[in-house]
Design a protein around this motif. Structure first.
Motif, short mmCIF file in Angstrom:
data_model
loop_
_atom_site.label_atom_id
_atom_site.label_comp_id
_atom_site.label_asym_id
_atom_site.label_seq_id
_atom_site.Cartn_x
_atom_site.Cartn_y
_atom_site.Cartn_z
N ASP A 1 49.08 22.38 37.80
CA ASP A 1 50.10 22.12 36.78
C ASP A 1 49.79 22.86 35.49
N VAL A 2 49.63 24.17 35.61
CA VAL A 2 49.35 24.98 34.43
C VAL A 2 49.99 26.36 34.59
N SER A 3 50.44 26.91 33.48
CA SER A 3 50.88 28.31 33.42
C SER A 3 49.76 29.06 32.70
N PRO A 4 48.79 29.57 33.43
CA PRO A 4 47.57 30.09 32.79
C PRO A 4 47.81 31.22 31.81
N PHE A 5 48.85 32.03 32.05
CA PHE A 5 49.09 33.17 31.19
C PHE A 5 49.86 32.79 29.92
N GLU A 6 50.29 31.52 29.84
CA GLU A 6 50.94 31.02 28.63
C GLU A 6 49.96 30.27 27.74
N VAL A 7 49.01 29.57 28.35
CA VAL A 7 48.08 28.76 27.55
C VAL A 7 46.87 29.55 27.09
N ALA A 8 46.69 30.75 27.63
CA ALA A 8 45.56 31.59 27.23
C ALA A 8 45.96 33.05 27.36
N GLN A 9 45.31 33.89 26.57
CA GLN A 9 45.53 35.33 26.72
C GLN A 9 44.62 35.84 27.82
N VAL A 10 45.23 36.16 28.95
CA VAL A 10 44.49 36.67 30.10
C VAL A 10 44.82 38.15 30.26
N VAL A 11 43.80 38.95 30.49
CA VAL A 11 43.99 40.39 30.58
C VAL A 11 43.20 40.96 31.75
N ASP A 12 43.53 42.21 32.07
CA ASP A 12 42.72 43.00 32.99
C ASP A 12 41.89 43.95 32.14
N ALA A 13 40.58 43.82 32.22
CA ALA A 13 39.68 44.64 31.39
C ALA A 13 39.22 45.90 32.10
N GLY A 14 39.88 46.25 33.21
CA GLY A 14 39.50 47.46 33.92
C GLY A 14 38.20 47.30 34.68
N ASP A 15 37.55 48.41 34.97
CA ASP A 15 36.32 48.40 35.75
C ASP A 15 35.12 48.77 34.89
N ILE A 16 33.98 48.20 35.22
CA ILE A 16 32.70 48.61 34.64
C ILE A 16 32.16 49.73 35.52
N ALA A 17 32.08 50.93 34.98
CA ALA A 17 31.61 52.08 35.75
C ALA A 17 30.08 52.08 35.78
N VAL A 18 29.51 52.06 36.98
CA VAL A 18 28.06 51.99 37.11
C VAL A 18 27.53 53.09 38.02
N ASN A 19 26.26 53.38 37.88
CA ASN A 19 25.59 54.41 38.67
C ASN A 19 25.45 53.94 40.11
N PRO A 20 26.07 54.61 41.08
CA PRO A 20 25.98 54.16 42.47
C PRO A 20 24.67 54.53 43.16
N PHE A 21 23.81 55.31 42.48
CA PHE A 21 22.58 55.78 43.09
C PHE A 21 21.33 55.12 42.53
N ASN A 22 21.49 54.27 41.51
CA ASN A 22 20.33 53.66 40.85
C ASN A 22 20.65 52.19 40.59
#
Length: 326
Positions: free
Chosen positions: A86-107
């Motif tokens: 019983d909640v509209s999460p995107f109305e009661v809070a600011q929800v966003v997509d923060a993209g990806d954290i780019a990390v070293n795939p070899f280390n």
């Protein structure tokens, strides 16, 4: 949502929500999680969904590096009202997509440091994260970042496996070791640690003995089946109390019938309905962050795993948004 509508909402101080599906079909437009605004489109965020496309810590089937993009695509059908909570999460809070954290795939060591640094930066203003992996190695730096804010945190770990092994081929940091390292580093509250959904064969009894020594309680997949969701939720809530709680979900906690697209599948798992109902039982807990990991699209069929992971993340986002509402 049009640019004009976004500007109007920003001016009104209301949270920016997803793109309006009555104006832009769900299969069109940018593939952010649930078609939410990007982090750079808002002044601040209460809840951020962030991806970590990293799978260099896997011990069997690779491919979870493609999980964040895949789960975002599978989230296009999500709608803005959650009837079970019983909640509209995107109305009661600011929800966003923060993209990806780019990390070293070899280390792996460098990747862990990068993830921790990015998570700390994202949460400096009180933003709470739902992270989409990636393999389960990423849970360790995410827990480090959470503990830096909240102190040692309680943990509910949904997984077919314990992930408290010591090393694998001599490596200390893999997707099977994050919670042992977290206990050793003192970033977990050892009075409130729980595995949920474990099953399958182990290397030996010592695995369970070590796990018990670290402070973990275990609710197996069979326990969920025989005891039922309500009893499991009651036990978990009693164990967690009012502590800050981090939830870590390996999608292989689900039976392969419900999540074939994962790296280390085990027969006899939970249903997606059981997992979602347990999560909904966490309403009111002091949830401070969460992750959903080990989605490997190459092994999926008809987006079964992607859809399950997208809905699991939606329940986690909703629970965190409700904390902002209260």
């Amino acid at each position: 949502m049009t640019q004009r509508e976004a500007e109007r909402d920003r001016a009104s101080g209301q949270p920016l929500g997803p793109i309006d599906a009555s104006k832009t079909p769900r299969f069109a437009g940018p593939a952010t999680y649930a078609r939410l605004p990007r982090l750079d489109q808002v002044p601040r965020a209460d809840v951020a969904v962030v991806g970590v496309p990293f799978d260099s810590g896997v011990s069997y089937r690779p491919g979870a590096r493609f999980g964040p993009t895949y789960v975002r695509e599978a989230s296009r059908l999500l709608r803005p009202y959650h009837p079970a909570l019983d909640v509209s999460p995107f109305e009661v809070a600011q929800v966003v997509d923060a993209g990806d954290i780019a990390v070293n795939p070899f280390n792996i060591n460098e990747a862990i440091e990068t993830i921790e640094g990015a998570a700390r930066e994202l949460t400096t203003e009180g933003t709470r994260l739902v992270t989409i992996g990636g393999d389960h190695t990423i849970a360790l730096p995410l827990l480090r970042a959470a503990a830096a804010v909240h102190g040692p945190v309680a943990l509910v770990h949904f997984d077919a496996h314990l992930d408290t092994w010591d090393t694998y081929f001599g490596a200390e940091y893999t997707h099977g070791t994050p919670f042992r390292r977290a206990v050793e580093e003192g970033i977990l509250d050892t009075e409130a640690l729980s595995h949920v959904g474990t099953r399958g064969p182990l290397y030996g009894k010592k695995d369970l003995e070590d796990d018990r020594r670290f402070g973990f309680g275990i609710v197996t997949s069979s326990d969920v089946y025989y005891q039922g969701v309500r009893e499991v939720v009651d036990k978990l809530r009693d164990r967690l109390g009012n502590r800050p709680v981090y939830v870590s979900i390996d999608i292989d906690v689900l039976d392969p019938a419900h999540a074939p697209g994962t790296g280390t599948p085990e027969a006899g798992g939970m249903t997606s309905r059981e997992l979602l109902e347990i999560l909904r039982g966490f309403r009111g807990l002091n949830l401070i962050g969460a992750d959903v990991v080990e989605v490997a699209p190459a092994y999926d069929h008809a987006e079964i795993t992607g859809v399950a992971a997208a809905h699991v993340a939606y329940d986690l986002v909703s629970l965190l948004a409700m904390r902002c509402e209260s």
